[in-house]
Design a protein around this motif. Structure first.
Motif, PDB file in Angstrom:
ATOM      1  N   GLY A  71       1.597  -6.613   5.340  1.00  0.00           N
ATOM      2  CA  GLY A  71       2.355  -5.767   6.246  1.00  0.00           C
ATOM      3  C   GLY A  71       3.387  -4.912   5.561  1.00  0.00           C
ATOM      4  N   SER A 127       4.946  -2.493   2.178  1.00  0.00           N
ATOM      5  CA  SER A 127       4.614  -1.190   1.609  1.00  0.00           C
ATOM      6  C   SER A 127       4.918  -1.151   0.121  1.00  0.00           C
ATOM      7  CB  SER A 127       5.420  -0.080   2.301  1.00  0.00           C
ATOM      8  OG  SER A 127       5.128  -0.003   3.672  1.00  0.00           O
ATOM      9  N   VAL A 153      -8.845   2.410   3.789  1.00  0.00           N
ATOM     10  CA  VAL A 153      -7.409   2.683   3.655  1.00  0.00           C
ATOM     11  C   VAL A 153      -6.946   3.822   4.550  1.00  0.00           C
ATOM     12  CG1 VAL A 153      -7.511   1.882   1.264  1.00  0.00           C
ATOM     13  CG2 VAL A 153      -7.557   4.340   1.744  1.00  0.00           C
ATOM     14  N   ARG A 208      -3.549   4.167   6.548  1.00  0.00           N
ATOM     15  CA  ARG A 208      -2.541   3.272   5.947  1.00  0.00           C
ATOM     16  C   ARG A 208      -1.997   3.817   4.635  1.00  0.00           C
ATOM     17  NH1 ARG A 208      -3.976  -1.663   4.225  1.00  0.00           N
ATOM     18  NH2 ARG A 208      -6.127  -1.058   3.730  1.00  0.00           N
ATOM     19  N   PHE A 209      -2.838   4.483   3.861  1.00  0.00           N
ATOM     20  CA  PHE A 209      -2.451   5.010   2.558  1.00  0.00           C
ATOM     21  C   PHE A 209      -2.358   6.535   2.624  1.00  0.00           C
ATOM     22  CE2 PHE A 209      -4.389   1.452  -0.354  1.00  0.00           C
ATOM     23  CZ  PHE A 209      -3.726   0.502   0.404  1.00  0.00           C
ATOM     24  N   MET A 247       1.398   3.264   0.096  1.00  0.00           N
ATOM     25  CA  MET A 247       0.554   2.242   0.717  1.00  0.00           C
ATOM     26  C   MET A 247       1.380   1.483   1.755  1.00  0.00           C
ATOM     27  SD  MET A 247      -1.492   0.842  -2.634  1.00  0.00           S
ATOM     28  CE  MET A 247      -0.051   0.042  -3.315  1.00  0.00           C
ATOM     29  N   ASN A 248       0.986   1.607   3.000  1.00  0.00           N
ATOM     30  CA  ASN A 248       1.665   0.924   4.092  1.00  0.00           C
ATOM     31  C   ASN A 248       0.724  -0.092   4.743  1.00  0.00           C
ATOM     32  OD1 ASN A 248       3.904   2.634   3.702  1.00  0.00           O
ATOM     33  ND2 ASN A 248       3.089   4.147   5.140  1.00  0.00           N
ATOM     34  N   SER A 249       1.308  -0.985   5.520  1.00  0.00           N
ATOM     35  CA  SER A 249       0.516  -2.000   6.236  1.00  0.00           C
ATOM     36  C   SER A 249      -0.458  -2.698   5.299  1.00  0.00           C
ATOM     37  CB  SER A 249      -0.242  -1.347   7.405  1.00  0.00           C
ATOM     38  OG  SER A 249       0.647  -0.719   8.295  1.00  0.00           O
ATOM     39  N   LEU A 250       0.049  -3.132   4.168  1.00  0.00           N
ATOM     40  CA  LEU A 250      -0.808  -3.736   3.147  1.00  0.00           C
ATOM     41  C   LEU A 250      -1.414  -5.047   3.625  1.00  0.00           C
ATOM     42  CD1 LEU A 250       1.316  -2.791   0.051  1.00  0.00           C
ATOM     43  CD2 LEU A 250      -1.115  -2.287   0.320  1.00  0.00           C
ATOM     44  N   ARG A 251      -2.615  -5.293   3.162  1.00  0.00           N
ATOM     45  CA  ARG A 251      -3.383  -6.479   3.519  1.00  0.00           C
ATOM     46  C   ARG A 251      -3.736  -7.252   2.256  1.00  0.00           C
ATOM     47  NH1 ARG A 251      -7.707  -2.808   6.899  1.00  0.00           N
ATOM     48  NH2 ARG A 251      -6.319  -2.160   8.611  1.00  0.00           N
ATOM     49  N   ASP A 265      -6.199  -5.732  -0.081  1.00  0.00           N
ATOM     50  CA  ASP A 265      -5.802  -4.592  -0.910  1.00  0.00           C
ATOM     51  C   ASP A 265      -5.405  -5.028  -2.319  1.00  0.00           C
ATOM     52  OD1 ASP A 265      -4.154  -3.280   1.982  1.00  0.00           O
ATOM     53  OD2 ASP A 265      -6.059  -2.605   1.146  1.00  0.00           O
TER      54      ASP A 265
END
Length: 123
Positions: free
Chosen positions: A15, A17, A64, A67-68, A83-87, A90
């Protein structure tokens, strides 16, 4: 010829960045299409995002998209990957790449690669 150095990787919770940077040395950076790729352990390298000379054209992998964000600052010879909302999926080593092009379009066959920066996303 261009040399590429990535930075900005690290450990982040799901979640969160990160912003990766890729600094280019050499001449005529603004004539290079730039891209980001990644390689997770045990997997092949995969495309993440690409940007044209001017930044007017961008392209993303479906995984991505939304999100990216790829961007570039030609005055600073730098390309970025926000990079946002990372999982956790990733998690990978992220590489930037450059392709010298005769037109303002995204690249397809990259000639130069950086050494990579590790991104780890914890769950």
């Amino acid at each position: 010829q261009v040399q590429l150095v990535e930075s900005g990787g690290g450990l982040v919770q799901a979640g969160g960045s990160l912003r990766l940077s890729c600094a280019a040395s050499g001449r005529a950076f603004s004539s290079y299409a730039m891209g980001w790729f990644r390689q997770a352990p045990g997997k092949e390298r995969e495309f993440v995002a690409a940007i044209s000379w001017s930044g007017g054209s961008t392209y993303y992998a479906d995984s991505v998209k939304g999100r990216f964000t790829i961007s570039r600052d030609n005055a600073k010879n730098t390309v970025y990957l926000q990079m946002n909302s990372l999982r956790p999926e990733d998690t990978a080593v992220y590489y930037c790449a450059a392709e010298l092009l005769g037109s303002d379009s995204v690249g397809s066959e990259y000639d130069y690669w950086g050494q990579g920066t590790q991104v780890t996303v914890s769950s």
